[in-house]
Scaffold this active site. Structure first.
Site, PDB file in Angstrom:
ATOM      1  N   ALA A  65     -33.856   3.096  56.419  1.00  0.00           N
ATOM      2  CA  ALA A  65     -35.071   2.421  56.864  1.00  0.00           C
ATOM      3  C   ALA A  65     -34.658   1.251  57.762  1.00  0.00           C
ATOM      4  CB  ALA A  65     -35.851   1.929  55.662  1.00  0.00           C
ATOM      5  N   GLY A 108     -32.552   5.609  53.620  1.00  0.00           N
ATOM      6  CA  GLY A 108     -33.636   6.528  53.981  1.00  0.00           C
ATOM      7  C   GLY A 108     -33.141   7.739  54.765  1.00  0.00           C
ATOM      8  N   GLU A 111     -32.028  10.053  52.173  1.00  0.00           N
ATOM      9  CA  GLU A 111     -33.242  10.531  51.500  1.00  0.00           C
ATOM     10  C   GLU A 111     -33.987  11.554  52.351  1.00  0.00           C
ATOM     11  OE1 GLU A 111     -34.307   6.410  50.903  1.00  0.00           O
ATOM     12  OE2 GLU A 111     -34.516   6.748  48.756  1.00  0.00           O
ATOM     13  N   GLU A 131     -28.595   0.656  49.603  1.00  0.00           N
ATOM     14  CA  GLU A 131     -29.665  -0.350  49.481  1.00  0.00           C
ATOM     15  C   GLU A 131     -29.271  -1.513  48.582  1.00  0.00           C
ATOM     16  OE1 GLU A 131     -30.085   2.951  49.236  1.00  0.00           O
ATOM     17  OE2 GLU A 131     -31.866   3.580  50.326  1.00  0.00           O
TER      18      GLU A 131
HETATM   19  N1  CAA Z   1     -31.923  -0.928  60.168  1.00  0.00           N
HETATM   20  C1  CAA Z   1     -31.970  -1.597  61.337  1.00  0.00           C
HETATM   21  N2  CAA Z   1     -30.962  -1.619  62.231  1.00  0.00           N
HETATM   22  C2  CAA Z   1     -29.854  -0.932  61.921  1.00  0.00           C
HETATM   23  C3  CAA Z   1     -29.720  -0.212  60.714  1.00  0.00           C
HETATM   24  C4  CAA Z   1     -30.823  -0.216  59.815  1.00  0.00           C
HETATM   25  N3  CAA Z   1     -30.832   0.477  58.681  1.00  0.00           N
HETATM   26  N4  CAA Z   1     -28.492   0.361  60.684  1.00  0.00           N
HETATM   27  C5  CAA Z   1     -27.882   0.009  61.822  1.00  0.00           C
HETATM   28  N5  CAA Z   1     -28.695  -0.771  62.575  1.00  0.00           N
HETATM   29  C6  CAA Z   1     -28.419  -1.364  63.880  1.00  0.00           C
HETATM   30  C7  CAA Z   1     -27.448  -2.537  63.777  1.00  0.00           C
HETATM   31  O1  CAA Z   1     -28.149  -3.698  63.390  1.00  0.00           O
HETATM   32  C8  CAA Z   1     -26.894  -2.591  65.180  1.00  0.00           C
HETATM   33  O2  CAA Z   1     -27.867  -3.183  65.998  1.00  0.00           O
HETATM   34  P1  CAA Z   1     -27.421  -4.408  67.018  1.00  0.00           P
HETATM   35  O3  CAA Z   1     -26.497  -3.752  67.992  1.00  0.00           O
HETATM   36  O4  CAA Z   1     -28.713  -4.840  67.602  1.00  0.00           O
HETATM   37  O5  CAA Z   1     -26.750  -5.419  66.148  1.00  0.00           O
HETATM   38  C9  CAA Z   1     -26.809  -1.129  65.578  1.00  0.00           C
HETATM   39  O6  CAA Z   1     -27.717  -0.425  64.696  1.00  0.00           O
HETATM   40  C10 CAA Z   1     -25.423  -0.532  65.383  1.00  0.00           C
HETATM   41  O7  CAA Z   1     -25.016  -0.792  64.051  1.00  0.00           O
HETATM   42  P2  CAA Z   1     -23.666  -1.563  63.671  1.00  0.00           P
HETATM   43  O8  CAA Z   1     -23.241  -2.474  64.775  1.00  0.00           O
HETATM   44  O9  CAA Z   1     -23.855  -2.162  62.316  1.00  0.00           O
HETATM   45  O10 CAA Z   1     -22.645  -0.322  63.606  1.00  0.00           O
HETATM   46  P3  CAA Z   1     -21.331  -0.203  62.713  1.00  0.00           P
HETATM   47  O11 CAA Z   1     -20.643   1.021  63.182  1.00  0.00           O
HETATM   48  O12 CAA Z   1     -20.567  -1.474  62.706  1.00  0.00           O
HETATM   49  O13 CAA Z   1     -21.867   0.029  61.209  1.00  0.00           O
HETATM   50  C11 CAA Z   1     -23.265   1.025  59.517  1.00  0.00           C
HETATM   51  C12 CAA Z   1     -22.588   1.170  60.906  1.00  0.00           C
HETATM   52  C13 CAA Z   1     -22.199   0.979  58.428  1.00  0.00           C
HETATM   53  C14 CAA Z   1     -24.153   2.243  59.316  1.00  0.00           C
HETATM   54  C15 CAA Z   1     -24.096  -0.272  59.480  1.00  0.00           C
HETATM   55  O14 CAA Z   1     -24.935  -0.313  60.635  1.00  0.00           O
HETATM   56  C16 CAA Z   1     -24.977  -0.408  58.269  1.00  0.00           C
HETATM   57  O15 CAA Z   1     -24.507  -0.752  57.189  1.00  0.00           O
HETATM   58  N6  CAA Z   1     -26.317  -0.160  58.438  1.00  0.00           N
HETATM   59  C17 CAA Z   1     -27.279  -0.341  57.372  1.00  0.00           C
HETATM   60  C18 CAA Z   1     -27.215   0.781  56.354  1.00  0.00           C
HETATM   61  C19 CAA Z   1     -28.205   0.521  55.232  1.00  0.00           C
HETATM   62  O16 CAA Z   1     -28.126  -0.439  54.518  1.00  0.00           O
HETATM   63  N7  CAA Z   1     -29.195   1.455  55.070  1.00  0.00           N
HETATM   64  C20 CAA Z   1     -30.213   1.361  54.047  1.00  0.00           C
HETATM   65  C21 CAA Z   1     -31.457   0.725  54.610  1.00  0.00           C
HETATM   66  S1  CAA Z   1     -32.696   0.370  53.385  1.00  0.00           S
HETATM   67  C22 CAA Z   1     -33.431   1.871  53.067  1.00  0.00           C
HETATM   68  O17 CAA Z   1     -33.131   2.871  53.672  1.00  0.00           O
HETATM   69  C23 CAA Z   1     -34.509   1.860  52.013  1.00  0.00           C
HETATM   70  C24 CAA Z   1     -35.027   3.194  51.608  1.00  0.00           C
HETATM   71  O18 CAA Z   1     -34.759   3.696  50.532  1.00  0.00           O
HETATM   72  C25 CAA Z   1     -35.905   3.972  52.504  1.00  0.00           C
END
Ligand code: CAA
Length: 257
Positions: A65, A108, A111, A131
């Site tokens: 998400a 998500g 999921e 999460e």
């Molecule tokens: N939401 C919003 N933006 C996201 C995102 C997310 N879930 N995942 C990645 N992005 C964005 C980053 O913020 C970044 O944007 P900017 O360039 O503007 O900073 C861009 O995508 C590229 O990401 P990274 O620079 O972080 O890339 P990386 O290779 O260094 O890392 C990653 C990759 C490990 C996937 C890391 O991006 C990450 O940890 N993302 C979040 C993963 C996460 O926590 N997901 C769960 C979300 S909550 C959820 O899903 C609830 C549910 O049950 C529905």
């Protein structure tokens, strides 16, 4: 479309839906989820389409998400918006859905892949429910579907730590049906979808429904559900055609009736 690319038909009877927010690793913001569910519902009603493949890009199926979008929301904002009721529409689709996963399938994104009927993964795929690391828990089915797919102990380990697991692990645990080299995952998913699309559509629909009941019913109720669907198919022209074609040693012509 702004957050999706739709190719239809990409094979006979097959639609391909690509998540398309590469700048944020296909983070599932509300607009994307609304567009995705509307598109899937309309493909489900489209007589030209018999199977649907959902994919992202090489780097990410979807990284979850959109954290930036929801970070400032209150509990009441979340309750009023009730964004996950959109996901129930995906669960209700009658046609088979195949997830072609490369790169990150997190939160998500994991999921969404698990909501699909079949997952084909690239060797590069990484799954996880991270999460916990941002102060919440999975909200779109992760605690339930991951646990049913890989078992309680493993699901607990990965949901409580937020660690990722590899495509190979996902395959060994039964979460994905096949892992293939990165250049083949989409092709493999499309070929599988085309093969399913060439089967009698009513039987495909009732088979999907019956398999999914495993998660909702007792064995006794599930067997009853399956048996009713089996008997029901004898009212279809395709059952008569399929069995006649077998006996006449020819290829059946399906009508979807
Ligand atoms: N939401 C919003 N933006 C996201 C995102 C997310 N879930 N995942 C990645 N992005 C964005 C980053 O913020 C970044 O944007 P900017 O360039 O503007 O900073 C861009 O995508 C590229 O990401 P990274 O620079 O972080 O890339 P990386 O290779 O260094 O890392 C990653 C990759 C490990 C996937 C890391 O991006 C990450 O940890 N993302 C979040 C993963 C996460 O926590 N997901 C769960 C979300 S909550 C959820 O899903 C609830 C549910 O049950 C529905």
């Amino acid at each position: 479309m702004s957050h999706l690319i739709l190719e239809k038909p990409i094979r006979p009877g097959v639609a391909l839906v690509r998540l398309n927010r590469p700048e944020s690793l296909n983070a599932l913001n509300r607009a994307l989820v609304a567009e995705l569910t509307d598109t899937l519902v309309s493909l489900d009603a489209d007589p030209e389409i018999r199977a649907i493949v959902i994919t992202g890009n090489e780097r990410a199926f979807a990284a979850g998400a959109d954290i930036k979008e929801m970070a400032g929301d209150s509990a009441i904002d979340m309750l009023i918006l009730d964004q996950f009721q959109r996901w129930d529409q995906i669960k209700r689709l009658k046609k088979p859905l195949i997830a072609a996963v490369s790169g990150y399938a997190l939160g998500g994104g994991c999921e969404l892949a698990m909501l699909c009927d079949i997952i084909i993964a690239s060797e590069t795929a990484q799954f996880g429910q991270p999460e916990i690391k941002i102060g919440v828990i999975p909200g779109a089915g992760g605690t339930q579907r991951l646990t049913r797919a890989i078992g309680k102990s493993r699901a607990m380990e990965y949901i409580l730590t937020g660690r990722f697991f590899s495509a190979k692990q996902a395959e060994a645990w039964g979460l994905v049906s096949r892992v293939v080299p990165p250049e083949l995952y989409l092709e493999e998913a499309l070929n599988l979808a085309a093969e399913i699309a060439s089967m009698p559509p009513l039987a495909v629909q009732l088979a999907k429904q019956s398999v999914n009941k495993v998660y909702e019913l007792s064995l006794e109720e599930g067997l009853h559900f399956e048996r009713k669907n089996f008997y029901l198919l004898f009212a279809s022209e395709d059952q008569k055609e399929g069995m006649r074609a077998f006996m006449e040693k020819r290829t059946p012509q399906w009508k979807g009736k």
